[in-house]
Design a protein around this motif. Structure first.
Motif: not given
Length: 549
Positions: A422-443
């Motif tokens: 079955i083909r998905a109709e949307w994607i859910l990306n949950v992520s804990n980008d808090a590991w990387f603080g206010a850096t370029s990583g989350p962007w």
């Protein structure tokens, strides 16, 4: 410009200068990625090509490898410096690893670039089309980086274009690796122009300009023909509680964090959300403990949500392994509030692709003896879940979860759909980008994840505890008013953008990229035949390029 050209020629004439040029070229190319967005930095690849052409005639392959490695070192040092933040979350235990992690990660990833430039030099292409061989060799190295040892395809050169912009739309046709080949060929073109006859130089320049215009023109047309929103689409609420990773796992904070998520989830709105989403590892506890008999948490959740509402949250889960030991999973759990007070579990997805060293240790026994361990807040490493398939949840279109790192991988969603029938109709990306603080990583993570929406022609909902969270349409664009930056607390209520039919890339997969590699290989073959035709032993293999060392 004349002074810059004079300085460049001066540096090019000395071994240390050439090393500095290689390192600087890699740094410049990395600046093209978010949050910097300095696209002229991609011209660093032209410098890398020229340095490869000018490899020492005494040891051309070793020289080319070293220059490619130095360029990769600069590129990846700037691309992944944010990884040091993860080791500073618990500085007492892991802080000493931070500088070693950056040096080893950047230096290790740079080996792929060294190998790619070595391969280019080994091929000994000639003439004005050698930038296509360069593109093939380095793109192949990047493909290898994205697949070997579970893969780490962070900041592919083709993903330097801002997701949702016109050039990024080409990923719907050829994927991120195909766009990498095109980007490398375009960026390296200036390196082959010096010394060409005027007619040749005009032809090569004209072709590059035409391709670049096609990226922008074709992409603009695709953006203008995006599917229209649907009034009947589900309403999604993303909860961003801005929980600091450094204090999250203190035992006294569990109830505070839980209450905060509950309050935000229950905020009134003109229309009741159909699904509420909490990010990866939202709560500092194992979900099995929270749901145990006698615990207050299930009761509170049942009182918070209305009948029929779905809550999807990232959690840590425990299972009993085959050997009788406990297995730990990084999980997305979907709950549905029943008509009678209570919750039922309607879907579970266990993360399939785990982060090396972050969620599990490669060569775990050896690493443990050396005093190393993964960064998970669990008694042991996470266990990978089964091969992924879309989830079918009550009242919602089929969804493909991607937990954190999984959003880096092209065709992850398409392959899961084939596996599940079955083909998905949307994607859910949950992520804990808090590991990387206010850096370029989350962007950067946001940008890379958005490419998966473009490749699949599917909208994406992205939930993180500290930002950047938001709703992304099938063209990779963050929806206006439906995203939240770093360091902010609140909710995002937005309708799910419409999906579109399967894109050419989702149907064809790696075929377009394979054809591009064949083009690069064909040019190598033609160059070889021409060299044989002129006879062996020619003193100079590279057309119009002076050897310097």
């Amino acid at each position: 410009m004349q002074r810059l050209a004079s300085l460049y020629r001066h540096l090019e004439g000395h071994s240390l200068g050439r090393a500095g040029l290689a390192l600087g070229a890699g740094l410049a190319a990395a600046l093209a990625h978010p949050p910097f967005g300095v696209l002229p930095g991609l011209l660093g690849f032209a410098v890398i090509l020229r340095l490869a052409d000018q490899a020492s005639p005494r040891r051309p392959l070793a020289s080319a490898f070293f220059r490619g490695w130095l360029a990769g070192l600069g590129y990846f040092a700037l691309s992944v410096w944010w990884v040091t933040e993860a080791f500073l979350v618990d500085a007492a235990a892991h802080g000493w690893m931070a500088p070693f992690a950056l040096v080893l990660l950047a230096g290790g990833l740079a080996l792929f670039w060294g190998g790619g430039i070595w391969l280019y030099r080994l091929a000994r292409p000639q003439g004005p089309a050698r930038m296509l061989v360069f593109a093939g060799a380095l793109a192949l190295a990047e493909w290898t980086r994205g697949h070997i040892f579970t893969g780490f395809p962070w900041n592919l050169p083709g993903e330097a274009w801002r997701a949702g912009g016109a050039p990024s739309q080409t990923a719907a046709l050829v994927g991120a690796y195909g766009l990498t080949w095109i980007t490398l060929a375009l960026a390296a073109t200036p390196a082959v122009l010096p010394g060409l006859a005027r007619r040749q130089a005009l032809a090569v320049s004209g072709a590059a300009i035409a391709v670049l215009a096609g990226l922008y023109g074709g992409g603009a047309w695709r953006l203008a023909t995006a599917p229209a929103p649907r009034d009947t689409a589900p309403l999604v609420r993303i909860v961003q509680a801005d929980v600091d990773q450094k204090t999250k796992w203190r035992p006294e904070n569990l109830d505070l964090i839980f209450d905060d998520y509950v309050r935000l989830s229950a905020l009134p709105a003109p229309r009741r959300p159909d699904v509420v989403i909490w990010p990866e590892g939202a709560l500092p506890a194992v979900i099995d403990d929270l749901l145990a008999p006698g615990q207050p948490y299930p009761v509170v959740l049942a009182q918070t949500f209305a009948p029929g509402q779905v809550l999807m949250l990232g959690a840590n889960r425990v299972g009993l392994g085959e050997n009788g030991a406990f297995d730990y999973f990084n999980t997305l759990v979907a709950f549905r509030r029943m008509e009678t007070p209570g919750l039922e579990v309607v879907g579970i997805y266990d993360k399939h692709r785990l982060v090396p060293f972050g969620e599990y240790l490669p060569f775990g026994d050896t690493m443990t003896r050396l005093g190393l361990r993964s960064l998970v807040n669990m008694p042991a490493d996470f266990t990978p879940g089964p091969p992924p398939q879309p989830l079918t949840l009550p009242g919602l279109p089929p969804v493909q979860p991607l937990i954190c790192y999984e959003a880096l991988f092209p065709r992850f969603t398409a392959q899961a759909g084939v596996r599940g029938g079955i083909r998905a109709e949307w994607i859910l990306n949950v992520s804990n980008d808090a590991w990387f603080g206010a850096t370029s990583g989350p962007w950067q993570h946001l940008n890379l994840a958005s490419y998966r929406a473009i490749e699949e022609g599917l909208p994406m909902v992205r939930s993180t505890p500290t930002g950047v969270s938001g709703v992304i349409d099938s063209r990779g664009r963050l929806q206006a008013g439906a995203w939240m930056s770093q360091g902010r607390r609140g909710v995002i209520d937005a309708q799910l953008p419409p999906p579109e039919g399967p894109t050419p890339f989702s149907r064809l997969g790696a075929l377009p990229f394979a054809i591009m590699l064949l083009v690069s290989g064909a040019i190598v073959g033609v160059s070889f035949i021409r060299r044989r035709g002129r006879g062996a032993g020619r003193p100079h293999d590279f057309a119009n390029v002076a050897q310097v060392d």
